[in-house]
Write an enzyme that holds these catalytic residues in place. Sequence first.
Site, PDB file in Angstrom:
ATOM      1  N   GLU A  94      21.885  -8.231  22.002  1.00 16.96           N
ATOM      2  CA  GLU A  94      22.135  -8.414  20.579  1.00 16.96           C
ATOM      3  C   GLU A  94      21.899  -7.106  19.838  1.00 16.96           C
ATOM      4  OE1 GLU A  94      21.233 -13.124  19.811  1.00 16.96           O
ATOM      5  OE2 GLU A  94      19.578 -11.737  19.473  1.00 16.96           O
ATOM      6  N   CYS A 107      21.089  -1.451  14.061  1.00 13.83           N
ATOM      7  CA  CYS A 107      19.900  -1.635  14.887  1.00 13.83           C
ATOM      8  C   CYS A 107      20.383  -1.968  16.293  1.00 13.83           C
ATOM      9  CB  CYS A 107      19.053  -2.768  14.302  1.00 13.83           C
ATOM     10  SG  CYS A 107      17.573  -3.142  15.256  1.00 13.83           S
ATOM     11  N   CYS A 114      13.334  -7.202  27.366  1.00 13.38           N
ATOM     12  CA  CYS A 114      12.240  -6.246  27.197  1.00 13.38           C
ATOM     13  C   CYS A 114      11.093  -6.636  28.119  1.00 13.38           C
ATOM     14  CB  CYS A 114      11.761  -6.234  25.742  1.00 13.38           C
ATOM     15  SG  CYS A 114      10.438  -5.029  25.422  1.00 13.38           S
ATOM     16  N   CYS A 118       5.257  -8.515  24.012  1.00 15.42           N
ATOM     17  CA  CYS A 118       4.383  -8.617  22.840  1.00 15.42           C
ATOM     18  C   CYS A 118       4.309 -10.089  22.425  1.00 15.42           C
ATOM     19  CB  CYS A 118       4.920  -7.765  21.694  1.00 15.42           C
ATOM     20  SG  CYS A 118       4.924  -5.994  22.049  1.00 15.42           S
ATOM     21  N   CYS A 121       6.824 -11.588  19.684  1.00 17.34           N
ATOM     22  CA  CYS A 121       8.222 -11.154  19.730  1.00 17.34           C
ATOM     23  C   CYS A 121       9.049 -12.034  20.661  1.00 17.34           C
ATOM     24  CB  CYS A 121       8.277  -9.691  20.186  1.00 17.34           C
ATOM     25  SG  CYS A 121       9.944  -9.006  20.285  1.00 17.34           S
ATOM     26  N   CYS A 334      13.153  -8.472  12.491  1.00 21.63           N
ATOM     27  CA  CYS A 334      12.263  -7.809  13.439  1.00 21.63           C
ATOM     28  C   CYS A 334      11.569  -8.814  14.341  1.00 21.63           C
ATOM     29  CB  CYS A 334      11.236  -7.005  12.652  1.00 21.63           C
ATOM     30  SG  CYS A 334      10.122  -6.038  13.673  1.00 21.63           S
TER      31      CYS A 334
END
Length: 344
Positions: A94, A107, A114, A118, A121, A334
């Site tokens: 994305e 972005c 990933c 975290c 996230c 975010c």
Amino acid sequence: MNDPVYALELSYEEWGEICTKKWGLPKYRADQICQWIYDKKVFNIHEMTNLSRELREKLVYDLMILPPIPVTEETSRDGTKKFLWQLYDGERIESVLLYHGSHTTACISSQAGCPLACSFCATGGSGFRRDLSAGEMVGQLLAMEKRAGQNISNVVFMGMGEPFLNTRAVFRSITIMNSPKMRNMGARHITISTSGVVPGILDLAEFPIPVRLSVSLHAPNEALRSKLMPVNKKYSLGSLVDAMRKYQQKTGERITLEYIMIQKVNDEPELAYEMAALLSGIGVYVNLIPYNPVKDTYKRSTPERIRAFSAILSQLGIENEIRKEKGTDINAACGQLRRREAGN
């Protein structure tokens, strides 16, 4: 049959070499092809009409222009657009297009998923598959520009993935974007955002293209940061701050810090004082970001708590801003991007 050339992976110097040595063409043909791809966003060789028909028919077999394939495009109430792309091996990523009055920001993702996990996230929760190539990063920018019908002002490596776990490809993509004969995006319009991978920050200090640095801080002490961000167990907050100092001494550039405001987790007033002490002597600008809904474990700080935290930082001489949220309603804000499988 010759192996095809992957157009979006090439530096300008490589374009010149391939045109002259591989294809036996004059070097100006490189400029023509790059103009079609980077200025006009034309990815179909048959539409490159200032090339002869014979040359176009040859290049169809020798040259692959592979921007990501659009799967879905969602538009937020505030105009933010989120794109789901499919790459040519079937992986999905994305990226987001943000509108800020007179300028726009792409972005883009540097990895499919990933590996950092975290706790706040969604991207890490969707798993990690692989690094993206330089051309796959450049391709996100070009594909968004083609769909938007305009050039995008800024690029932030702030989508899926940790850029400094894929530093070589990220730096190569920046070289391509920055090249005057290609996308010609100014260095000051490109930002790399890291979760605190120290070697990457030190590498960026030596990188000849002076792009901007953003660091996801999210906590001003070791214990809390390790709880929120497992990367802190490998690259401690102390080593991160030391790397930031070295980066600033080398470049003279101010560093942007991202700080997600999570209710009664990292928004206590005493943590603002800790942050000011931690950052003493470093030129920073802090973005205070209201937590975006990802997991029920955490709640967004109230506006009153965010304003109080901001006021303390200001009183202590730390420049900061409460970021206006964009794209939350389409999970484009975010921490909300994720790797989606086909059919999801």
